[in-house]
Design a protein around this motif. Sequence first.
Motif, PDB file in Angstrom:
ATOM      1  N   PRO A  80       0.756  -1.201  -0.062  1.00 20.10           N
ATOM      2  CA  PRO A  80       0.048   0.019  -0.012  1.00 20.10           C
ATOM      3  C   PRO A  80       0.600   1.045   0.121  1.00 20.10           C
ATOM      4  N   ASP A  81       2.196   1.141  -0.105  1.00 21.85           N
ATOM      5  CA  ASP A  81       2.941   2.434  -0.040  1.00 21.85           C
ATOM      6  C   ASP A  81       3.548   2.985  -1.282  1.00 21.85           C
ATOM      7  N   ILE A  82       2.907   2.595  -2.439  1.00 20.37           N
ATOM      8  CA  ILE A  82       3.482   3.039  -3.753  1.00 20.37           C
ATOM      9  C   ILE A  82       2.492   4.534  -3.858  1.00 20.37           C
ATOM     10  N   PRO A  83       3.343   5.333  -3.885  1.00 23.80           N
ATOM     11  CA  PRO A  83       2.615   6.893  -3.990  1.00 23.80           C
ATOM     12  C   PRO A  83       2.101   7.094  -5.460  1.00 23.80           C
ATOM     13  N   VAL A  84       0.639   7.702  -5.221  1.00 20.24           N
ATOM     14  CA  VAL A  84       0.052   8.365  -6.273  1.00 20.24           C
ATOM     15  C   VAL A  84       0.100   9.885  -6.178  1.00 20.24           C
ATOM     16  N   TYR A  85       0.733  10.403  -7.055  1.00 22.17           N
ATOM     17  CA  TYR A  85       0.842  12.037  -6.933  1.00 22.17           C
ATOM     18  C   TYR A  85      -0.347  12.443  -7.841  1.00 22.17           C
ATOM     19  N   VAL A  86      -1.102  13.381  -7.167  1.00 17.92           N
ATOM     20  CA  VAL A  86      -2.303  13.770  -7.900  1.00 17.92           C
ATOM     21  C   VAL A  86      -1.916  15.447  -8.447  1.00 17.92           C
ATOM     22  N   ALA A  87      -2.456  15.708  -9.603  1.00 20.75           N
ATOM     23  CA  ALA A  87      -2.443  17.038 -10.067  1.00 20.75           C
ATOM     24  C   ALA A  87      -3.482  17.437 -11.044  1.00 20.75           C
ATOM     25  N   SER A  88      -3.901  18.726 -11.008  1.00 16.83           N
ATOM     26  CA  SER A  88      -4.839  19.150 -11.759  1.00 16.83           C
ATOM     27  C   SER A  88      -4.453  18.809 -13.328  1.00 16.83           C
ATOM     28  N   PRO A  89      -5.599  18.766 -14.278  1.00 14.97           N
ATOM     29  CA  PRO A  89      -5.351  18.661 -15.753  1.00 14.97           C
ATOM     30  C   PRO A  89      -4.412  19.712 -16.312  1.00 14.97           C
ATOM     31  N   GLU A  90      -4.531  20.961 -15.726  1.00 16.06           N
ATOM     32  CA  GLU A  90      -4.054  22.154 -16.280  1.00 16.06           C
ATOM     33  C   GLU A  90      -2.484  21.773 -15.770  1.00 16.06           C
ATOM     34  N   GLN A  91      -2.047  21.438 -14.756  1.00 18.20           N
ATOM     35  CA  GLN A  91      -0.645  21.063 -14.453  1.00 18.20           C
ATOM     36  C   GLN A  91       0.039  20.173 -15.171  1.00 18.20           C
ATOM     37  N   LEU A  92      -0.815  19.093 -15.513  1.00 16.64           N
ATOM     38  CA  LEU A  92      -0.242  18.090 -16.232  1.00 16.64           C
ATOM     39  C   LEU A  92      -0.065  18.444 -17.607  1.00 16.64           C
ATOM     40  N   LYS A  93      -0.813  19.351 -18.152  1.00 14.76           N
ATOM     41  CA  LYS A  93      -0.581  19.683 -19.714  1.00 14.76           C
ATOM     42  C   LYS A  93       0.483  20.841 -19.602  1.00 14.76           C
ATOM     43  N   ARG A  94       0.844  21.355 -18.570  1.00 18.59           N
ATOM     44  CA  ARG A  94       2.183  22.171 -18.558  1.00 18.59           C
ATOM     45  C   ARG A  94       3.338  21.289 -18.561  1.00 18.59           C
ATOM     46  N   LEU A  95       3.118  20.032 -17.872  1.00 18.73           N
ATOM     47  CA  LEU A  95       4.121  19.289 -17.893  1.00 18.73           C
ATOM     48  C   LEU A  95       4.550  18.482 -19.303  1.00 18.73           C
ATOM     49  N   THR A  96       3.339  17.957 -19.999  1.00 15.32           N
ATOM     50  CA  THR A  96       3.597  17.258 -21.220  1.00 15.32           C
ATOM     51  C   THR A  96       3.628  18.077 -22.165  1.00 15.32           C
ATOM     52  N   GLY A  97       2.902  19.251 -22.315  1.00 14.59           N
ATOM     53  CA  GLY A  97       2.730  19.920 -23.619  1.00 14.59           C
ATOM     54  C   GLY A  97       1.303  19.802 -24.227  1.00 14.59           C
ATOM     55  N   TYR A  98       0.718  18.820 -23.867  1.00 16.00           N
ATOM     56  CA  TYR A  98      -0.453  18.547 -24.380  1.00 16.00           C
ATOM     57  C   TYR A  98      -1.290  18.028 -23.405  1.00 16.00           C
ATOM     58  N   ARG A  99      -2.870  17.685 -23.552  1.00 12.71           N
ATOM     59  CA  ARG A  99      -3.810  17.185 -22.752  1.00 12.71           C
ATOM     60  C   ARG A  99      -3.347  15.557 -22.657  1.00 12.71           C
ATOM     61  N   LEU A 100      -3.249  14.913 -21.695  1.00 12.19           N
ATOM     62  CA  LEU A 100      -2.854  13.518 -21.528  1.00 12.19           C
ATOM     63  C   LEU A 100      -4.336  12.984 -21.888  1.00 12.19           C
ATOM     64  N   HIS A 101      -4.229  11.830 -22.676  1.00 10.13           N
ATOM     65  CA  HIS A 101      -4.972  10.910 -22.963  1.00 10.13           C
ATOM     66  C   HIS A 101      -5.520  10.064 -21.810  1.00 10.13           C
ATOM     67  N   ARG A 102      -6.722  10.206 -21.109  1.00 13.14           N
ATOM     68  CA  ARG A 102      -6.913   9.243 -20.019  1.00 13.14           C
ATOM     69  C   ARG A 102      -5.704   9.588 -18.939  1.00 13.14           C
ATOM     70  N   GLY A 103      -5.780  10.628 -18.317  1.00 12.10           N
ATOM     71  CA  GLY A 103      -4.381  11.027 -17.583  1.00 12.10           C
ATOM     72  C   GLY A 103      -3.978  10.321 -16.757  1.00 12.10           C
ATOM     73  N   ALA A 104      -2.954   9.699 -16.594  1.00  7.38           N
ATOM     74  CA  ALA A 104      -2.310   8.705 -15.751  1.00  7.38           C
ATOM     75  C   ALA A 104      -0.949   8.504 -16.523  1.00  7.38           C
ATOM     76  N   LEU A 105      -0.156   8.552 -15.592  1.00  5.09           N
ATOM     77  CA  LEU A 105       1.547   7.964 -15.938  1.00  5.09           C
ATOM     78  C   LEU A 105       2.087   7.099 -14.499  1.00  5.09           C
ATOM     79  N   SER A 106       2.793   6.264 -15.032  1.00  3.90           N
ATOM     80  CA  SER A 106       3.414   5.598 -13.975  1.00  3.90           C
ATOM     81  C   SER A 106       4.824   5.201 -14.100  1.00  3.90           C
TER      82      SER A 106
END
Length: 289
Positions: A80-106
């Motif tokens: 149960p200790d794997i961290p899930v970092y949660v961000a807004s769609p706007e933050q992740l768009k800044r990160l990737t340069g585009y809106r994520l398709h079904r927004g999740a990364l691992s």
Amino acid sequence: MRLIHVDNIDDERIAAYTNLTELQLRNRLEPAKGLFIAESPKVIDRALAAGREPISLLVEEPWIAGMSDEFEYIDQHWGPDIPVYVASPEQLKRLTGYRLHRGALSAMKRWPLPSVEEVCRGARRIAVMENIVDHTNVGALMRSAAALDVDAVLVTPSCGDPLYRRAARVSMGTVFQVPWTRIGGDDTHFWPVQGLAQLHELGFTTVAMALDDDSISLDELVRRLDNDPASPDHIDKLALIFGTEGDGLSHRTISDADLTVKIPMSHGVDSLNVAASSAVAFYATRVKH
């Protein structure tokens, strides 16, 4: 799972997603302990099903509820200790340069790649990617290999990495289903001479997919695959070799391969994109049941 809301994409805890290049991720600490990024729930699902170990996840807030199955699976298999970092769609768009398709990364751990002998054990039909550098093409070829039942894929030392984020995403996660490895490891001098010799030792007929004066047609290749096993030109184990975008296969590969095969073209078209040509070749040479 531990849900951790992040307010800034410069947060050091999500550096794997923001500050490290693909090459830095691959070589972090040492190759066997490097990381890769899986993007989208489908790719993450297939990676998890293949036993790949998650380090963390970065998820768009609206997708938290939709990831409950993945979270439960990770809790059961990795604790149960794997961290899930949660961000807004706007933050992740800044990160990737585009809106994520079904927004999740691992971020996930790489694994030591198997030997060529291990990957090819029992294989009757394999593909080789020679120096293909476009990650979209790498991913598309992996997806076609999975869909059309290719037994294994080998990538040459200078080929793009099937685990790069875009390659894995375009493959729809099939990069975790098709057995593959890097022939010659990182020794750029291994291919093509030693690599082709290794494939010959393993019993493969090596086929360079290229437009050459000595090329036979894809139909003729299929005939040799499907004819009587006692025929002198029968092909039992096939290695299809595909070259880099633009330049195609190296002259040495073409000269040292057992056969050169072309897909006949019409209307003045000289060749197909490697993603398309590999799919055509995989379909034509599939084992008929």
